[in-house]
Design a protein around this motif. Structure first.
Motif, PDB file in Angstrom:
ATOM      1  N   ARG A   1       6.022  19.029   1.791  1.00  0.00           N
ATOM      2  CA  ARG A   1       7.281  18.549   2.390  1.00  0.00           C
ATOM      3  C   ARG A   1       7.488  17.061   2.107  1.00  0.00           C
ATOM      4  N   THR A   2       6.392  16.311   2.103  1.00  0.00           N
ATOM      5  CA  THR A   2       6.483  14.885   1.788  1.00  0.00           C
ATOM      6  C   THR A   2       6.917  14.685   0.341  1.00  0.00           C
ATOM      7  N   VAL A   3       6.362  15.484  -0.567  1.00  0.00           N
ATOM      8  CA  VAL A   3       6.720  15.395  -1.981  1.00  0.00           C
ATOM      9  C   VAL A   3       8.202  15.715  -2.163  1.00  0.00           C
ATOM     10  N   LYS A   4       8.656  16.778  -1.508  1.00  0.00           N
ATOM     11  CA  LYS A   4      10.071  17.159  -1.597  1.00  0.00           C
ATOM     12  C   LYS A   4      10.966  16.043  -1.069  1.00  0.00           C
ATOM     13  N   SER A   5      10.546  15.409   0.033  1.00  0.00           N
ATOM     14  CA  SER A   5      11.328  14.344   0.643  1.00  0.00           C
ATOM     15  C   SER A   5      11.491  13.158  -0.305  1.00  0.00           C
ATOM     16  N   TYR A   6      10.405  12.782  -0.982  1.00  0.00           N
ATOM     17  CA  TYR A   6      10.485  11.666  -1.931  1.00  0.00           C
ATOM     18  C   TYR A   6      11.347  12.027  -3.141  1.00  0.00           C
ATOM     19  N   ALA A   7      11.209  13.253  -3.625  1.00  0.00           N
ATOM     20  CA  ALA A   7      12.030  13.689  -4.757  1.00  0.00           C
ATOM     21  C   ALA A   7      13.512  13.613  -4.406  1.00  0.00           C
ATOM     22  N   SER A   8      13.826  13.936  -3.159  1.00  0.00           N
ATOM     23  CA  SER A   8      15.208  13.929  -2.689  1.00  0.00           C
ATOM     24  C   SER A   8      15.781  12.517  -2.601  1.00  0.00           C
ATOM     25  N   LYS A   9      14.924  11.543  -2.301  1.00  0.00           N
ATOM     26  CA  LYS A   9      15.384  10.155  -2.184  1.00  0.00           C
ATOM     27  C   LYS A   9      16.012   9.666  -3.490  1.00  0.00           C
TER      28      LYS A   9
ATOM     29  N   SER B   1       0.822  -1.202   0.000  1.00  0.00           N
ATOM     30  CA  SER B   1       0.000   0.000   0.000  1.00  0.00           C
ATOM     31  C   SER B   1       0.864   1.264   0.000  1.00  0.00           C
ATOM     32  N   THR B   2       1.986   1.239   0.730  1.00  0.00           N
ATOM     33  CA  THR B   2       2.911   2.373   0.756  1.00  0.00           C
ATOM     34  C   THR B   2       3.536   2.574  -0.616  1.00  0.00           C
ATOM     35  N   PHE B   3       3.874   1.474  -1.272  1.00  0.00           N
ATOM     36  CA  PHE B   3       4.466   1.542  -2.615  1.00  0.00           C
ATOM     37  C   PHE B   3       3.497   2.198  -3.598  1.00  0.00           C
ATOM     38  N   ILE B   4       2.222   1.836  -3.515  1.00  0.00           N
ATOM     39  CA  ILE B   4       1.225   2.406  -4.411  1.00  0.00           C
ATOM     40  C   ILE B   4       1.080   3.908  -4.171  1.00  0.00           C
ATOM     41  N   LYS B   5       1.051   4.316  -2.914  1.00  0.00           N
ATOM     42  CA  LYS B   5       0.943   5.748  -2.586  1.00  0.00           C
ATOM     43  C   LYS B   5       2.157   6.509  -3.097  1.00  0.00           C
ATOM     44  N   THR B   6       3.340   5.904  -2.945  1.00  0.00           N
ATOM     45  CA  THR B   6       4.571   6.560  -3.376  1.00  0.00           C
ATOM     46  C   THR B   6       4.603   6.757  -4.882  1.00  0.00           C
TER      47      THR B   6
ATOM     48  N   ILE C   1       2.508   9.661  -5.877  1.00  0.00           N
ATOM     49  CA  ILE C   1       3.134  10.965  -5.628  1.00  0.00           C
ATOM     50  C   ILE C   1       4.100  11.316  -6.756  1.00  0.00           C
ATOM     51  N   PHE C   2       4.887  10.338  -7.185  1.00  0.00           N
ATOM     52  CA  PHE C   2       5.822  10.589  -8.280  1.00  0.00           C
ATOM     53  C   PHE C   2       5.084  10.853  -9.592  1.00  0.00           C
ATOM     54  N   LYS C   3       4.071  10.071  -9.878  1.00  0.00           N
ATOM     55  CA  LYS C   3       3.330  10.224 -11.132  1.00  0.00           C
ATOM     56  C   LYS C   3       2.633  11.576 -11.218  1.00  0.00           C
ATOM     57  N   ASN C   4       2.035  12.011 -10.108  1.00  0.00           N
ATOM     58  CA  ASN C   4       1.227  13.225 -10.119  1.00  0.00           C
ATOM     59  C   ASN C   4       2.018  14.510  -9.912  1.00  0.00           C
ATOM     60  N   HIS C   5       3.161  14.439  -9.209  1.00  0.00           N
ATOM     61  CA  HIS C   5       3.847  15.677  -8.839  1.00  0.00           C
ATOM     62  C   HIS C   5       5.318  15.739  -9.219  1.00  0.00           C
TER      63      HIS C   5
END
Length: 389
Positions: free
Chosen positions: A137-145, A92-97, A100-104
Motif C-alpha cells: 500500500r505504501t508503494v502504491k501511495s508513492y507511485a500515485s504521488k 532519511s525519508t528522502f533516501i527511503k523514498t 522504494i522507487f528504484k526497487n519497485h
C-alpha cells in the motif's frame, strides 16, 4: 526552413528496422521567452496516423488549446517530482523514498508514456506488489504521488491509481502461529538479560540496553544523546533529536520521529549507571586522545568519538543472546518491553503515550496491544472474579 517543410510527414527507420513516421510542427511564439516553439511527434505506424495527429495538433494550436508536452514518460515526471519532494522531507525519508522507487515503482512504471497509463495497467502492478511486498500500500501511495504531480502540471487529467481495487492480503493460517517471536521481554526475562549483559566486559553496551529498557526511547534517540541532555539532579532526560542515515550512507542528527521533544523522568538506578558510565567514558576516551568533558559530548560514541553505527547494537545483542541462550528479541524490542511493563504496572495510557513520544494514544494502543502474558491472565481473572460476585 519554411513552415510547410517543417510540417511535412517523414518516414524513418528504428533500430529494429521497423519503418515509422514522424513530423515536427511549429507551435507559435513562447510568451515567456519570445522564442519560436516546435514540437515533434514520432512512432506512427502509418502515414495516415501521422497526418491525423498533425491535423489534430494544428486544430488545437489554432484554438489556443495546445499544450506542448515537455515530458512523456513516468520516469521523466518522477525526475521533476523527486526534485520538489526532496525539499519537503527529512534526508532519511528522502533516501527511503528513492529506494522504494528504484526497487519497485520505476521498474514497473518508468518506461510508460504518462498518458497511456490506465486502470488495467495500474491494477496489474499493484496486484504484483501485493503478492510480494508487505507494505504494498505504501508503494502504491508513492507511485500515485507522481501521477498526481503530472495532473498538477497539466500532462494528464485523471489518476488511474485511484480507481483500482486494492487487494486484500489475507493472513495465512499457520499451525505454529503461537510460536512466533513476540518482540518484548517479561519482567523476569528483562532482569535476567540485564544481569547477563552486566557480566560482559562491554560496559557501554550494558548501559545502553539498561537505558533503552527503562526509558523506552528509540535507538536513534539514545544514540543521539549528549551529556547535556541528562539532568542528574532532577533525574530527567531531554529527548529532542535522533540520528538517522542520509545520503552516501552518512549518519546525521535530525528531529525525533514525531518532531516533538519530550522530557522523561528516570529511575535512580539507571541514572546511577549512567553516572558511572560518564566517569568510565572519560577515562577510556582520554587514553584514545579525546576530552569527553565537552558540552556536546555524545553519551554513546565509537572509538573515533563519533556517532555509533546503529547496526552495532544488533551485534552486541546477538552475542549475549547466543552466549546465554536467551529468548530472541531485537533492539527495538526493548521499547516494546518498556511499554508492556508500564501497562503491567498499571500506568495510564496517557502517561505511556507521553513517555514514548507518540502523537496520539491510539498509536500506543495499536502497536503495543500485545502486552505480557501476565497482563493477559489478569484480564480473564478480572472477568472471572466479576462473574463470581
Amino acid at each position: 526552413m519554411s513552415k510547410s517543410t517543417i510540417n511535412a510527414i517523414k518516414m524513418y527507420t528504428k533500430k529494429n528496422n521497423e519503418k515509422c513516421y514522424m513530423f515536427k510542427v511549429y507551435c507559435g511564439i513562447d510568451p515567456l521567452t519570445g522564442k519560436e516553439q516546435y514540437t515533434t511527434r514520432r512512432g506512427f505506424k502509418t502515414k495516415k496516423e501521422a497526418n491525423q495527429a498533425l491535423a489534430q495538433i494544428k486544430l488545437e494550436i489554432s484554438k489556443g488549446e495546445f499544450k506542448k508536452k515537455q515530458v512523456e514518460t513516468y520516469v521523466e515526471i518522477y525526475e521533476l517530482w523527486i526534485t520538489q519532494y526532496e525539499k519537503t522531507v527529512e534526508e532519511s525519508t528522502f533516501i527511503k523514498t528513492t529506494g522504494i522507487f528504484k526497487n519497485h515503482i520505476l521498474p514497473a512504471f518508468g518506461a510508460y508514456r504518462i498518458e497511456k497509463i490506465n486502470v488495467e495497467v495500474c491494477q496489474r502492478h499493484v496486484d504484483e506488489w501485493a503478492d510480494k511486498l508487505k507494505k504494498f500500500r505504501t508503494v502504491k501511495s508513492y507511485a500515485s504521488k507522481v501521477i498526481d504531480f503530472a495532473i498538477k502540471r497539466g500532462y494528464i487529467e485523471k489518476n488511474p491509481l485511484t480507481l483500482i481495487e486494492m487487494p486484500k492480503k489475507l493472513k495465512k493460517l499457520r499451525i505454529d502461529d503461537e510460536d512466533e517471536l513476540e518482540n518484548f521481554y517479561t519482567k523476569e526475562q528483562l532482569i535476567k538479560f540485564l544481569k547477563c549483559m552486566e557480566q560482559e566486559s562491554n560496559f557501554k553496551a550494558y548501559v545502553l540496553f539498561q537505558l533503552l529498557s527503562y526509558s523506552g526511547m528509540r535507538k536513534g534517540e539514545a544514540l543521539a544523546l549528549t551529556w547535556k541532555d541528562i539532568d542528574f539532579t532532577k533525574n530527567e532526560i531531554r529527548i529532542n533529536k535522533a540520528i538517522s542515515r542520509g545520503k552516501n550512507n552518512k549518519l546525521y542528527v535530525k528531529t525525533t520521529k514525531t518532531g516533538i521533544a519530550r522530557t522523561i523522568k528516570m529511575d535512580s538506578a539507571t541514572m546511577g549507571i549512567l553516572k558511572k558510565w560518564k566517569k568510565q567514558q572519560r577515562e577510556d576516551y582520554l587514553l584514545l586522545g579525546f576530552n569527553t568533558l565537552q558540552r556536546n559530548q555524545l553519551v554513546f560514541s565509537n572509538e573515533q568519538n563519533e556517532f555509533l553505527q546503529p547496526t552495532k547494537t544488533r551485534k552486541w545483542l546477538e552475542h549475549v543472546l547466543k552466549k546465554y541462550q536467551l529468548p530472541k528479541i531485537t533492539t527495538h524490542g526493548f521499547r516494546h518491553t518498556h511499554c508492556s511493563l508500564l501497562f503491567e504496572a498499571n500506568v495510564g495510557i496517557k502517561e505511556v503515550q507521553d513517555r514514548l513520544g507518540h502523537t496520539d494514544a491510539q498509536t500506543t494502543l495499536n502497536i503495543y496491544a500485545h502486552v505480557s502474558d501476565k497482563a493477559k491472565d489478569e484480564a480473564i481473572n478480572k472477568l472471572e472474579n466479576f462473574m463470581n460476585l
